[in-house]
Enzyme design. Structure first.
Site, PDB file in Angstrom:
ATOM      1  N   HIS A 234       7.613   3.107  -6.641  1.00 53.74           N
ATOM      2  CA  HIS A 234       6.372   3.761  -5.857  1.00 53.74           C
ATOM      3  C   HIS A 234       6.434   5.145  -5.083  1.00 53.74           C
ATOM      4  O   HIS A 234       5.494   5.418  -4.560  1.00 53.74           O
ATOM      5  CB  HIS A 234       5.580   2.693  -5.357  1.00 53.74           C
TER       6      HIS A 234
ATOM      7  N   ASP B  54      -0.161  -1.177   3.311  1.00 53.62           N
ATOM      8  CA  ASP B  54      -1.398  -1.775   2.704  1.00 53.62           C
ATOM      9  C   ASP B  54      -1.227  -2.172   1.370  1.00 53.62           C
ATOM     10  O   ASP B  54      -2.070  -3.059   0.853  1.00 53.62           O
ATOM     11  CB  ASP B  54      -2.330  -0.180   2.398  1.00 53.62           C
TER      12      ASP B  54
ATOM     13  N   GLU C 194      -7.558   0.776  10.972  1.00 48.58           N
ATOM     14  CA  GLU C 194      -7.273   2.064   9.964  1.00 48.58           C
ATOM     15  C   GLU C 194      -8.633   2.692   9.885  1.00 48.58           C
ATOM     16  O   GLU C 194      -9.539   2.591  10.701  1.00 48.58           O
ATOM     17  CB  GLU C 194      -6.842   1.635   8.552  1.00 48.58           C
TER      18      GLU C 194
HETATM   19  P1  FAD Z   1      11.255   3.336  -4.370  1.00 54.74           P
HETATM   20  O1  FAD Z   1      10.144   4.420  -4.890  1.00 54.74           O
HETATM   21  O2  FAD Z   1      11.662   2.564  -5.612  1.00 54.74           O
HETATM   22  O3  FAD Z   1      12.269   4.156  -3.431  1.00 54.74           O
HETATM   23  C1  FAD Z   1      11.887   4.783  -2.543  1.00 54.74           C
HETATM   24  C2  FAD Z   1      13.173   5.124  -1.839  1.00 54.74           C
HETATM   25  O4  FAD Z   1      13.972   4.141  -1.185  1.00 54.74           O
HETATM   26  C3  FAD Z   1      14.303   5.874  -2.773  1.00 54.74           C
HETATM   27  O5  FAD Z   1      14.865   7.094  -2.038  1.00 54.74           O
HETATM   28  C4  FAD Z   1      15.036   4.924  -2.831  1.00 54.74           C
HETATM   29  O6  FAD Z   1      16.408   5.358  -3.653  1.00 54.74           O
HETATM   30  C5  FAD Z   1      15.151   4.158  -1.819  1.00 54.74           C
HETATM   31  N1  FAD Z   1      15.490   2.734  -2.008  1.00 54.74           N
HETATM   32  C6  FAD Z   1      14.788   1.963  -2.662  1.00 54.74           C
HETATM   33  N2  FAD Z   1      15.456   0.716  -2.596  1.00 54.74           N
HETATM   34  C7  FAD Z   1      16.139   0.820  -1.757  1.00 54.74           C
HETATM   35  C8  FAD Z   1      17.301  -0.260  -1.081  1.00 54.74           C
HETATM   36  N3  FAD Z   1      17.378  -1.455  -1.382  1.00 54.74           N
HETATM   37  N4  FAD Z   1      18.263   0.377  -0.252  1.00 54.74           N
HETATM   38  C9  FAD Z   1      18.386   1.806   0.127  1.00 54.74           C
HETATM   39  N5  FAD Z   1      17.306   2.537  -0.432  1.00 54.74           N
HETATM   40  C10 FAD Z   1      16.349   1.990  -1.316  1.00 54.74           C
HETATM   41  N6  FAD Z   1       3.770   3.270   2.487  1.00 54.74           N
HETATM   42  C11 FAD Z   1       3.488   2.891   3.492  1.00 54.74           C
HETATM   43  O7  FAD Z   1       4.203   2.901   4.622  1.00 54.74           O
HETATM   44  N7  FAD Z   1       2.256   2.295   3.744  1.00 54.74           N
HETATM   45  C12 FAD Z   1       1.477   2.013   3.010  1.00 54.74           C
HETATM   46  O8  FAD Z   1       0.083   1.719   3.061  1.00 54.74           O
HETATM   47  C13 FAD Z   1       1.814   2.409   1.730  1.00 54.74           C
HETATM   48  N8  FAD Z   1       1.033   2.159   0.751  1.00 54.74           N
HETATM   49  C14 FAD Z   1       1.242   2.485  -0.748  1.00 54.74           C
HETATM   50  C15 FAD Z   1       0.410   2.378  -1.588  1.00 54.74           C
HETATM   51  C16 FAD Z   1       0.595   2.740  -2.850  1.00 54.74           C
HETATM   52  C17 FAD Z   1      -0.097   2.472  -4.121  1.00 54.74           C
HETATM   53  C18 FAD Z   1       1.840   3.326  -3.313  1.00 54.74           C
HETATM   54  C19 FAD Z   1       2.181   3.882  -4.491  1.00 54.74           C
HETATM   55  C20 FAD Z   1       2.672   3.630  -2.183  1.00 54.74           C
HETATM   56  C21 FAD Z   1       2.414   3.234  -0.894  1.00 54.74           C
HETATM   57  N9  FAD Z   1       3.439   3.536   0.287  1.00 54.74           N
HETATM   58  C22 FAD Z   1       3.058   3.070   1.383  1.00 54.74           C
HETATM   59  C23 FAD Z   1       4.718   4.404   0.182  1.00 54.74           C
HETATM   60  C24 FAD Z   1       5.719   3.393  -0.193  1.00 54.74           C
HETATM   61  O9  FAD Z   1       5.866   2.694   0.894  1.00 54.74           O
HETATM   62  C25 FAD Z   1       7.052   4.314  -0.449  1.00 54.74           C
HETATM   63  O10 FAD Z   1       6.673   4.829  -1.525  1.00 54.74           O
HETATM   64  C26 FAD Z   1       8.102   3.059  -0.726  1.00 54.74           C
HETATM   65  O11 FAD Z   1       9.199   3.854  -0.994  1.00 54.74           O
HETATM   66  C27 FAD Z   1       7.690   2.652  -2.074  1.00 54.74           C
HETATM   67  O12 FAD Z   1       8.815   1.300  -1.959  1.00 54.74           O
HETATM   68  P2  FAD Z   1       9.339   1.217  -3.628  1.00 54.74           P
HETATM   69  O13 FAD Z   1       9.897  -0.141  -3.663  1.00 54.74           O
HETATM   70  O14 FAD Z   1       8.373   1.533  -4.692  1.00 54.74           O
HETATM   71  O15 FAD Z   1      10.691   2.428  -3.514  1.00 54.74           O
END
Ligand code: FAD
Length: 520
Positions: free
Chosen positions: A93, A158, A269
């Site tokens: 994400h 969120d 918020e």
């Molecule tokens: P990815 O996109 O898969 O990875 C993000 C980063 O983390 C990359 O650099 C990846 O290499 C690294 N990574 C992933 N997994 C690991 C691991 N196990 N160990 C080490 N590194 C790792 N953020 C907030 O703080 N608050 C919110 O309310 C919020 N709401 C959101 C709502 C939506 C609809 C979306 C799309 C995003 C939101 N986000 C929010 C942002 C979100 O927290 C970050 O984009 C987060 O990185 C997404 O987690 P992911 O598992 O999809 O990570």
């Protein structure tokens, strides 16, 4: 049996590395690679929520255990395959390809067998709960599992369909952050595989340098395979309040009032109401009629409103009259007279509210579209100026999405972690969460580029000394910008990189470090 499997995987890795050196040759001779998939899944590994960057890896690793990851990283760091980079992908994400690895290897963390174990430690008043969760598990899974025992994490995002490792690599913020700090302030222990392939269990008292480096570390120092998350008693219900304002100063003053009452308020918020659409799309999970704002003005003379959203937990105990608490709090606020809504929902539905928005957007094909988002931390001292800067770069009439604004308290963040915040004690999160609409009026490639260009202008002006903001979920395009982002913490960040991932194998999608030579 286990040993045989291990040996097979080592062999697989060696073949993989050879394949990376000659991908064409490999494509002509498909072989069964166990957890390594070189062909079928590289498409999904080049996709994220942003749909702006599409960097294809050469291979995808689907680990069946942390050992698979360790073997890969040990091999890469001990070998001369110095060009190969590795990115962990959680739920994908990210907005700007942060979990992608161009021509490298993406590790799909969701393949790790999901494990959530909940423990209670101590007795009586001193008792507390925690969960041991695998790094690729989603927050929604932890919520569902922990609620069965009447407990839940204290600090949230969120949206809950994000991975544990993904949000801990950034911060993890939501309306509870002012009270409990971000998710990275609520972790007791981590299992991490460093860039050198070492599997380390670390905590604030054991291996603390790695522990703090990884929290907010943008995937640069190690891969989180397990996290120990602090839990607390979960309320059964939540009183959820929305109050409207037509004046920004009054809106922020009330937000700051609410975060000064953590003993009463459990969540805070707020968002800018730019137009009818933004009011309705942000209210899908809020079970009250919301079509009541007076007037959004006409073209060229738009009027915007502001909405505070706060919540109070209801444990259904006889001792607390939650309705009375809501009245005590709202009496102190200065919202537009009668523009207030109070509803009651289950704790689960409250925390999972964005899922309802997702499903609604999916129904109208507005979820899998480009998302040119900008997230900033803005010090209280600069929030009025930042709001004006942002609004000068936005046209409320055709804005598709949401602008979140709410305050946090920086003293709830541990300064040992890798996350960076502006200097003020009160810091506002501003999330410009735009969707690029595919149908009329369509926002195509040029339109997305224009939004990104404007976001860059806003971000560059805001990080200057006048406002002193920092990007959250940062995206910078030059080493100088990254140094500026970390400021006085840059040396610490780079030193930690040299210690835990000296060959710069990890996290290429962030674009902070080039693969060797290391640029300290
Ligand atoms: P990815 O996109 O898969 O990875 C993000 C980063 O983390 C990359 O650099 C990846 O290499 C690294 N990574 C992933 N997994 C690991 C691991 N196990 N160990 C080490 N590194 C790792 N953020 C907030 O703080 N608050 C919110 O309310 C919020 N709401 C959101 C709502 C939506 C609809 C979306 C799309 C995003 C939101 N986000 C929010 C942002 C979100 O927290 C970050 O984009 C987060 O990185 C997404 O987690 P992911 O598992 O999809 O990570």
């Amino acid at each position: 049996m286990e040993f045989a499997l291990f040996c097979t995987r080592v062999n697989v890795l060696i073949v993989l590395l050879l394949a990376l050196c000659s991908p064409c040759q490999f494509i002509q001779s498909p072989i069964d690679f166990g957890p390594l998939d070189l062909l079928q899944t590289t498409n999904t590994a080049s996709l994220d929520f942003g749909r702006i960057h599409f960097n294809s890896p050469s291979a995808v690793l689907r680990p069946q255990s942390p050992k698979d990851i360790s073997v890969l990283l040990r091999f890469l760091s001990a070998s001369s395959y110095r060009k190969v980079t590795v990115a962990a992908k959680g739920a994908g994400h990210s907005i700007h390809g942060q979990a992608q690895a161009l021509d490298g290897i993406v590790i799909e963390m969701e393949s790790l067998p999901s494990s959530i174990e909940i423990y209670r430690e101590g007795q009586g008043e001193a008792a507390f709960f925690y969960a041991d969760v695998s790094g690729g598990a989603l927050w929604i899974e932890l919520l569902e599992e922990s609620l069965k025992l009447g407990v839940a994490p204290r600090s949230w995002t969120d949206y809950l369909y994000l991975s544990i490792g993904g949000t801990l690599s950034n911060g993890g913020i939501s309306g509870q952050t002012f009270k409990y700090g971000p998710q990275i302030s609520n972790v007791l222990q981590l299992d991490v595989i460093t860039g050198k392939g070492e599997l380390v269990t670390c905590s604030p008292t054991k291996g603390s340098e790695l522990f703090y480096a990884v929290l907010g570390g943008l995937g640069q120092f190690g891969i989180i395979t397990r996290a120990r998350i602090l839990l607390q008693a979960a309320p059964r219900k939540v009183r959820w309040v929305r109050a409207f304002y037509d004046d920004f100063h009054t809106f922020t003053k009330d937000q700051e009032l609410l975060i000064s009452m953590p003993e009463l308020v459990d969540y805070l918020e707020g968002f800018i109401v730019l137009n009818e659409q933004s009011l309705h799309s942000s209210s899908i999970a809020f079970p009250a009629q919301m079509d009541l704002l007076p007037d959004f003005g006409t073209n060229g003379n738009s009027k915007v409103y502001y909405c505070i959203e706060f919540a109070i937990h209801d444990y259904l105990s006889k001792d607390t009259n939650v309705q009375q608490v809501v009245e005590n709090v709202t009496r102190k606020m200065s919202y537009m007279p009668s523009y207030i809504h109070i509803v009651e929902v289950s704790y689960f539905d409250f925390l999972n509210r964005v899922r309802m928005e997702e499903l609604s957007l999916r129904r109208i094909d507005l979820w899998d579209v480009p998302h040119p988002w900008l997230n900033m931390f803005v010090p209280k001292s600069g929030i009025e100026e930042f709001k004006d800067l942002l609004m000068a770069n936005i046209s409320p009439d055709d804005f598709e999405g949401l602008i979140l604004i709410y305050p946090l308290l920086s003293d709830k963040w541990d300064t040992n972690t890798s996350a960076v915040l502006p200097a003020d004690r009160v810091v506002y999160v501003v999330g410009v969460l735009r969707s690029a609409k595919p149908s009329a009026p369509a926002c195509g490639g040029a339109c997305v580029s224009d939004i990104l260009r404007r976001h860059r202008l806003v971000a560059e002006a805001a990080v200057g000394p006048r406002i002193g903001a920092k990007q959250y979920l940062p995206h910078h395009s030059s080493p100088a910008q990254w140094r500026g982002h970390f400021g006085r913490n840059w040396i610490r960040f780079a030193t930690r990189k040299a210690q835990f991932d000296p060959l710069c194998i990890l996290g290429p999608g962030q674009g902070i470090f080039q693969k060797s030579p290391l640029n300290l």
